[in-house]
Enzyme design. Structure first.
Site, PDB file in Angstrom:
ATOM      1  N   CYS A   1       0.831  -1.203   0.000  1.00 30.89           N
ATOM      2  CA  CYS A   1       0.000   0.000   0.000  1.00 30.89           C
ATOM      3  C   CYS A   1       0.871   1.262   0.000  1.00 30.89           C
ATOM      4  CB  CYS A   1      -0.986  -0.052   1.158  1.00 30.89           C
ATOM      5  SG  CYS A   1      -2.457   0.930   0.810  1.00 30.89           S
TER       6      CYS A   1
ATOM      7  N   HIS B   1      -3.592  -5.169   0.607  1.00 32.19           N
ATOM      8  CA  HIS B   1      -2.969  -5.673   1.849  1.00 32.19           C
ATOM      9  C   HIS B   1      -3.007  -7.201   1.886  1.00 32.19           C
ATOM     10  CE1 HIS B   1      -2.553  -1.801   3.956  1.00 32.19           C
ATOM     11  NE2 HIS B   1      -3.561  -1.446   3.188  1.00 32.19           N
TER      12      HIS B   1
ATOM     13  N   GLU C   1      -1.461  -9.109   3.696  1.00 31.28           N
ATOM     14  CA  GLU C   1      -1.305  -9.623   5.076  1.00 31.28           C
ATOM     15  C   GLU C   1      -2.626 -10.015   5.721  1.00 31.28           C
ATOM     16  OE1 GLU C   1      -0.881  -6.478   4.133  1.00 31.28           O
ATOM     17  OE2 GLU C   1      -1.322  -5.022   5.709  1.00 31.28           O
TER      18      GLU C   1
HETATM   19  N1  GLN Z   1      -1.986   6.775   2.611  1.00 30.72           N
HETATM   20  C1  GLN Z   1      -2.114   5.989   1.447  1.00 30.72           C
HETATM   21  C2  GLN Z   1      -3.486   6.107   0.811  1.00 30.72           C
HETATM   22  O1  GLN Z   1      -4.425   6.538   1.415  1.00 30.72           O
HETATM   23  C3  GLN Z   1      -1.791   4.527   1.735  1.00 30.72           C
HETATM   24  C4  GLN Z   1      -2.786   3.857   2.648  1.00 30.72           C
HETATM   25  C5  GLN Z   1      -2.283   2.581   3.252  1.00 30.72           C
HETATM   26  O2  GLN Z   1      -1.074   2.289   3.267  1.00 30.72           O
HETATM   27  N2  GLN Z   1      -3.177   1.789   3.814  1.00 30.72           N
HETATM   28  O3  GLN Z   1      -3.641   5.769  -0.342  1.00 30.72           O
END
Ligand code: GLN
Length: 542
Positions: free
Chosen positions: A389, A515, A517
């Site tokens: 992410c 994600h 994970e």
């Molecule tokens: N801050 C980034 C976004 O909003 C990444 C979010 C995250 O890592 N969950 O896109």
């Protein structure tokens, strides 16, 4: 199973962080192994509607379900132990309960009545307890917080009433407490447990079982004393001694007949359990010969639960390669306060003896430049890299700055005026004003590019992964990236959103917008983590 759904309630006493989530998950695991359809839910007594707006420094990781709920991290434990995807129904906060009641009051639904904690709030809690009955033989409900907290009272009152309404034979109360060891006295003390149970009984909740957490041995004498003062039979006073591996806890409970005591109470059958695969996994975890070190680079590293699912996924992947994963936490904010820290020598020093680099998700500017410098080092030195992410977004920014030579490239999250917003706000996010629950959340499909590294890892054409973000790869730059060696290997089926980037010429360099994970399980490591760990093991010295 015929008859009414059975309910287990788990409360906690003395202190927080005793591992109620893992105890609930372990019991869920045993009952599922006995063939019952089990589900687990968590009630959190705080007033936030969900933990999505809370800082990981305060609350640890925010877990995300397939259906897009931002939940307490205990749901991650539940999913990993009972190997089942849960839904938003499995996490309810006092904020949600009050919100429902107040909204109904404003609509005039109470027809002039005074709206009160009892019965309105408690009835709503009871409604949520049974809302999972339809598809389950057994529902386990964990009540967050510690007995004695003012905000937890409506929940305890509700479970007291629930037992009365629903039948004591269908409800089982478990209280998790602490037996502290006082080193000056050289003794373990049962008094806090006695008092915690007194507090519970004052509200009318008599536990059927106690699970006593302790660093030291719990003797027979201590059990007799606890039993006498708490009115719980000695066989139901369970020892919860610290273990080196959380996946061992169901086995410890099994040894002490926890599953049988519960089933006997419910008058449901107990068959034998086949633990062979689980036992092997625990054995492999504890006895792996190889060791691999992963640098986990983020700004929340001082909170041990902030990257819970990432850490567990690394361990699962390690088990599948018979390797113990050592995690080296690198604080990308603190270590990079001085500009000198960006020098190659300093980064080399920081990630000395590391076999792989992982940059996880996150929000906000702090720590970003540290992450970008570490990613540059990983890319240039061909160290296995996984970006998740925000970690993927930083890898894109790094590539834009140092390979494409867009010097001020950035995400518009961190610099609204950049001339190269290689990561930008998704169009549907532009007009959003409310911060809670409005990101791109939950499971979405991702199409994998044939012959890409990502495709080889998954060995599938289309996969589903969970998301939690507002920003995305800016498609205007796609060609420049692909021509220069960073390719897009996963996209949304409508081709609008970039989901995976990779540098095929590196040993392992992958960034994912989702994600992974959240979907790794102890016996089913996530393929991306599995191959990342394999690549790290194959590093010289790995
Ligand atoms: N801050 C980034 C976004 O909003 C990444 C979010 C995250 O890592 N969950 O896109």
């Amino acid at each position: 199973m015929k008859g009414k759904t059975k309910h287990i309630f788990i409360t906690g006493g003395v202190v927080s962080s005793l591992g109620k989530g893992i105890a609930s998950s372990s019991i869920g695991f045993l009952l599922k192994k006995l063939g019952y359809e089990v589900t687990i839910q968590k009630f959190d007594p705080y007033l936030n509607v969900d933990p999505g707006t809370m800082s990981p420094f305060q609350h640890g990781e925010v877990f995300v379900t397939d259906d897009g709920a931002e939940t307490d991290l205990d749901l991650g434990h539940y999913e990993r132990f009972i190997d089942k995807s849960l839904s938003q129904k499995s996490n309810c906060t006092a904020g949600q309960i009050y919100d429902t009641i107040i909204t109904s009051e404003r609509k005039g639904k109470y027809l002039g009545k005074t709206v009160q904690v009892i019965p309105h709030i408690t009835n709503e809690i009871k409604k949520r307890i049974v809302s999972l009955d339809k598809d389950s033989d057994i529902v386990i409900t964990e009540i967050g917080g510690t007995v004695g907290d003012i905000e937890g009272l409506p929940f305890l009152e509700a479970i007291r009433q629930f037992r009365l309404d629903y039948g004591a034979e269908n409800c089982f109360f478990i209280h998790l407490t602490l037996i502290p060891y006082i080193s000056a006295a050289g003794e373990s003390k049962t008094k806090p447990t006695q008092h915690s149970v007194i507090k519970l009984r004052e509200i009318g909740v008599q536990p059927d079982m106690l699970i006593c957490r302790s660093e030291k041995k719990i003797t027979k004498e201590m059990i007799s004393k606890i039993s006498l003062f708490t009115n719980v039979v000695p066989e139901n006073v369970i020892k919860g001694i610290d273990t080196s591996c959380i996946y061992e806890i169901p086995l410890e409970f099994y040894e002490q007949n926890v599953h049988k005591i519960i089933c006997d109470h419910f008058k449901i059958s107990v068959s034998s359990i086949d633990f062979s695969k689980w036992n092997k996994m625990v054995y492999d975890y504890k006895n792996s010969q190889k060791q691999v070190t992963i640098a986990l680079c983020g700004k929340y590293v001082c909170h041990q639960d902030a990257y819970k699912s990432v850490v567990e996924s690394l361990f699962h992947a390690g088990i599948s390669s018979s390797a113990k994963v050592e995690i080296k936490y690198i604080d990308t904010e603190k270590h990079f306060t001085d500009i000198d820290f960006y020098s190659k020598e300093n980064i080399e020093q920081l990630i000395k003896n590391v076999d792989g680099i992982l940059v996880p998700g996150g929000f906000g500017l702090r720590g970003i430049e540290g992450k970008i410098s570490i990613i540059k080092y990983a890319r240039e030195n061909n160290i296995p890299f996984l970006g998740i992410c925000l970690g993927m977004q930083c890898a894109v920014i790094e590539f834009a700055r140092n390979v494409l030579h867009f010097k001020d490239a950035n995400s518009s999250e961190f610099d609204e005026k950049t001339t190269h917003p290689v990561i930008d706000l998704m169009p549907e996010q532009k007009h959003i004003k409310n911060m809670g629950g409005t990101m791109r959340l939950g499971a979405y499909p991702c199409k994998l590019k044939p012959n890409s590294v990502a495709h080889k890892i998954y060995n599938e054409d289309i996969v589903s992964e969970r998301h939690r973000h507002r920003y995305e790869f800016n498609n205007e730059y796609r060609d420049s990236f692909e021509k220069n060696g960073m390719i897009v290997s996963g996209i949304s089926p409508d081709k609008k959103l970039v989901e995976i980037v990779e540098i095929p010429k590196n040993k392992f360099f992958i960034g994912v917008q989702f994600h992974p994970e959240f979907k790794s399980r102890p016996l089913k490591p996530h393929p991306i983590f599995r191959d990342f760990i394999k690549a790290a093991i194959s590093q010289p010295g790995g």
